[in-house]
Design an enzyme around this catalytic site. Structure first.
Site, mmCIF file in Angstrom:
data_model
loop_
_atom_site.group_PDB
_atom_site.id
_atom_site.type_symbol
_atom_site.label_atom_id
_atom_site.label_comp_id
_atom_site.label_asym_id
_atom_site.label_seq_id
_atom_site.Cartn_x
_atom_site.Cartn_y
_atom_site.Cartn_z
ATOM 1 C CE LYS A 194 9.078 -4.002 8.271
ATOM 2 N NZ LYS A 194 8.112 -2.878 8.407
ATOM 3 C CD GLU A 269 -2.095 -10.451 -1.035
ATOM 4 O OE1 GLU A 269 -2.362 -9.529 -1.839
ATOM 5 O OE2 GLU A 269 -2.489 -10.468 0.136
ATOM 6 C CB CYS A 302 -4.547 -6.421 -1.830
ATOM 7 S SG CYS A 302 -5.170 -7.820 -0.922
ATOM 8 C CD GLU A 399 -3.357 -1.609 -4.564
ATOM 9 O OE1 GLU A 399 -2.137 -1.543 -4.323
ATOM 10 O OE2 GLU A 399 -4.043 -2.619 -4.330
HETATM 11 P P1 NAI Z 1 4.684 -0.872 1.325
HETATM 12 O O1 NAI Z 1 4.714 -1.909 0.273
HETATM 13 O O2 NAI Z 1 5.763 0.168 1.328
HETATM 14 O O3 NAI Z 1 4.695 -1.573 2.783
HETATM 15 C C1 NAI Z 1 4.355 -2.904 3.070
HETATM 16 C C2 NAI Z 1 5.390 -3.511 4.000
HETATM 17 O O4 NAI Z 1 6.653 -3.512 3.338
HETATM 18 C C3 NAI Z 1 5.616 -2.753 5.299
HETATM 19 O O5 NAI Z 1 5.888 -3.669 6.335
HETATM 20 C C4 NAI Z 1 6.857 -1.944 4.999
HETATM 21 O O6 NAI Z 1 7.586 -1.608 6.169
HETATM 22 C C5 NAI Z 1 7.643 -2.895 4.141
HETATM 23 N N1 NAI Z 1 8.634 -2.270 3.255
HETATM 24 C C6 NAI Z 1 8.606 -1.034 2.685
HETATM 25 N N2 NAI Z 1 9.707 -0.827 1.954
HETATM 26 C C7 NAI Z 1 10.467 -1.945 2.038
HETATM 27 C C8 NAI Z 1 11.721 -2.352 1.496
HETATM 28 N N3 NAI Z 1 12.419 -1.542 0.705
HETATM 29 N N4 NAI Z 1 12.185 -3.585 1.793
HETATM 30 C C9 NAI Z 1 11.484 -4.417 2.578
HETATM 31 N N5 NAI Z 1 10.296 -4.089 3.129
HETATM 32 C C10 NAI Z 1 9.794 -2.867 2.865
HETATM 33 O O7 NAI Z 1 3.280 -0.174 1.267
HETATM 34 P P2 NAI Z 1 2.889 1.276 1.827
HETATM 35 O O8 NAI Z 1 3.949 2.268 1.486
HETATM 36 O O9 NAI Z 1 2.521 1.150 3.232
HETATM 37 O O10 NAI Z 1 1.598 1.568 0.946
HETATM 38 C C11 NAI Z 1 1.742 2.022 -0.381
HETATM 39 C C12 NAI Z 1 0.757 1.389 -1.304
HETATM 40 O O11 NAI Z 1 0.996 -0.003 -1.354
HETATM 41 C C13 NAI Z 1 -0.689 1.510 -0.894
HETATM 42 O O12 NAI Z 1 -1.249 2.722 -1.282
HETATM 43 C C14 NAI Z 1 -1.280 0.342 -1.617
HETATM 44 O O13 NAI Z 1 -1.533 0.702 -2.954
HETATM 45 C C15 NAI Z 1 -0.192 -0.701 -1.600
HETATM 46 N N6 NAI Z 1 -0.410 -1.684 -0.516
HETATM 47 C C16 NAI Z 1 -0.914 -2.898 -0.853
HETATM 48 C C17 NAI Z 1 -1.202 -3.809 0.138
HETATM 49 C C18 NAI Z 1 -1.768 -5.144 -0.171
HETATM 50 O O14 NAI Z 1 -2.461 -5.698 0.663
HETATM 51 N N7 NAI Z 1 -1.471 -5.731 -1.302
HETATM 52 C C19 NAI Z 1 -1.013 -3.499 1.559
HETATM 53 C C20 NAI Z 1 -0.401 -2.222 1.803
HETATM 54 C C21 NAI Z 1 -0.144 -1.359 0.780
#
Ligand code: NAI
Ligand code: MG
Length: 495
Positions: A194, A269, A302, A399
């Site tokens: 996904k 991660e 990240c 972050e």
């Molecule tokens: P997110 O954690 O919501 O999204 C990442 C993935 O998880 C996407 O594919 C999203 O569709 C999915 N997702 C979201 N809610 C979910 C749920 N309840 N169950 C299963 N999958 C779900 O991150 P978002 O909202 O795009 O970004 C928010 C913050 O997260 C950023 O500002 C950053 O701080 C952090 N982040 C960290 C990343 C990393 O590489 N560790 C990458 C992206 C975001």
């Protein structure tokens, strides 16, 4: 001047993109689509099928039967390895097209996508292809004290976990797909992937290449859609054996709860707030290194070096040097030549990052440079250096995931280890010094999964990557990741 978009990319974005389930391109069961915008303009780039729980269920069933009964499990390791290698080759053959799609969908400069994201993604498949033929168990000489005189032959088998759900973010869309898919396939698993709703396009394109490489139907399924619907359904699905997630720590916790139902294996991660530490005796390259640590990929990493610590004697010079680089960075659309930093990925991230900037300034931090949105079209933020922060400020603890670094002075090695570890996260750290003993002594003290000495953001398919503390569970890449995609079976025979 703008980089010309290939015809193939125009065609790809012109038609609504479908889900890839069981080797077929299909619309979402609901018939719904969603728009993925170009973050440089906010305008719609392409329409994509909006998969939800029903589509996840279809994809998981396809994956399950591909795992239980399909040809995938009957391939020899060598045959499997050659198919995975071919995926790497096809990524390189389509490098320009993929880099354009990545730049348009994510906002990153096209030359960066072409030089880094795409070749690294290909290399992950090439590297993991080699592991397919090197998954081994052990023979173990056992004792069994309650069966005196008995002789045994015991060995272990390393087997695939089964159906893996993979949920990935938008900061390195194709590369994150590669980090997840390549080890899962090398170890013989099947996958439902996904992609992030902000950046689904290169994963959809990758599914085409995976099919062309000869991966059997149902082995890799790609379901585009939102996190709260498609993502949550995948994390909770009772026929998924493992879920691998990269994204926010907040969603990482939700994934864990969802996985509790059938106790699926989980690797995470998550976020970071990584310290980058410059000692008095660091070489001048530390200044550019510190800037690259935070501004690469617009700070949307990240492992971004978002807490810059500089030893007192060099503080003013290093901070001013980083600020000067920040001021010189050319912001623009990823597809415009000369662009060094593109927009943030989405309107939501723009609001999140500028919200942090407002909070930092309201708490009393000083913006040496930057501090606000850039322009009023697209999701651009000024590269920002904040000083006069205190360890309890939100901008220091949380972050930000944007081009924003907080800089603070330190006096000694002992102080800096404590300050560096004063965070819930533990993903990475940078150390800049010419004294190798000091560097290695500090590397031992920092509780983080990656330490870079006199460099930053150096990644390789063979180097394990992952987090201590709230930065996650498990490791990606290298030999290490194979453990997260295999079950170990102990077989014992009485001779
Ligand atoms: P997110 O954690 O919501 O999204 C990442 C993935 O998880 C996407 O594919 C999203 O569709 C999915 N997702 C979201 N809610 C979910 C749920 N309840 N169950 C299963 N999958 C779900 O991150 P978002 O909202 O795009 O970004 C928010 C913050 O997260 C950023 O500002 C950053 O701080 C952090 N982040 C960290 C990343 C990393 O590489 N560790 C990458 C992206 C975001
Ligand atoms: Mg989210």
């Amino acid at each position: 001047m703008t980089v010309t978009v290939d015809r193939s990319v125009e065609e790809f974005t012109a038609a609504p993109r479908q889900l890839f389930i069981n080797g077929q391109w299909v619309s979402a069961a609901s018939g719904k689509t969603f728009d993925t915008p170009n973050p440089a303009t906010g305008e719609t780039l392409a329409k994509v099928a909006e998969g939800d729980a029903q589509d996840i269920d279809r994809a998981v069933r396809a994956a399950r039967s591909a795992f239980d009964d399909g040809p995938w499990g009957r391939l020899t390791p060598s045959e499997r390895g050659r198919i995975i290698w071919k995926i790497g080759d096809l990524i390189l053959e389509h490098a320009e097209e993929l880099a354009q799609l990545e730049s348009l969908d994510n906002g990153k400069p096209y030359p960066v996508a072409l030089a880094a994201d795409i070749p690294l993604a290909a290399d992950m498949f090439h590297y993991m292809a080699g592991w397919a033929t090197k998954i081994e168990g052990n023979t173990i000489d056992i004792s069994v004290p309650y069966m005196p005189g008995a002789n045994f032959h015991s060995y272990t088998l390393r087997e695939p976990v089964g159906v893996v759900g993979q949920i990935i973010p938008w900061n390195f869309p194709l590369l994150m797909a590669a980090w997840k898919l390549a080890p899962a396939l090398a170890t013989g698993n099947v996958v439902v992937l996904k992609p992030a709703e902000q950046t689904p396009l290169t994963a959809v394109k990758l599914a085409e290449l995976i099919a062309a490489a000869g991966v059997p139907d149902g082995v890799v399924n790609v379901v585009t859609g939102f996190g709260e619907t498609a993502g949550a359904a995948l994390a909770a699905h009772p026929h998924v054996d493992k879920v691998a997630f990269t994204g926010s720590t907040e969603v990482g916790r939700l994934i864990l709860q969802a996985a509790a139902g059938n106790l699926k294996k989980v690797t995470l991660e998550l976020g970071g707030k990584s310290p980058n530490i410059v000692f008095d005796d660091a070489s001048p390259a530390a200044v550019e290194g510190a800037a690259n640590a935070i501004f690469f990929n617009h700070g949307q990493c990240c492992v971004a070096g978002s807490r810059l610590f500089v030893q007192e004697g060099r503080f003013d010079e290093v901070v001013e040097g980083v600020a000067q680089i920040a001021r010189s960075i050319r912001l623009g659309p990823g597809m415009e030549s000369g662009t060094q930093m593109g927009p943030l990925v989405s309107d939501e991230q723009l609001r999140r990052v500028t919200g942090y900037l407002e909070s930092g300034l309201a708490d009393g931090a000083t913006a040496v440079t930057g501090g606000a949105r850039h322009g009023d079209t697209g999701y651009f933020v000024e590269p920002t250096v904040l000083t006069n922060t205190t360890p309890d400020m939100k901008v220091v603890r949380e972050e930000i995931f944007g081009p924003v670094v907080v800089a603070a002075p330190f006096s000694s090695l002992d102080d800096i280890a404590a300050a560096a570890n004063d965070t819930e996260y533990g993903l990475g750290a940078g150390i800049w010094t010419q004294d190798i003993s000091k560097a290695h002594a500090l590397a031992k003290k920092i509780r983080a999964g990656t330490i870079w000495i006199n460099c930053y953001n150096v990644f390789d398919a063979s180097l394990p990557f992952g987090g201590y503390k709230e930065s996650g569970w498990g490791r990606e890449m290298g030999r290490e990741v194979l453990n997260n995609y295999t079950e170990v079976k102990a077989v014992t025979t009485l001779l």
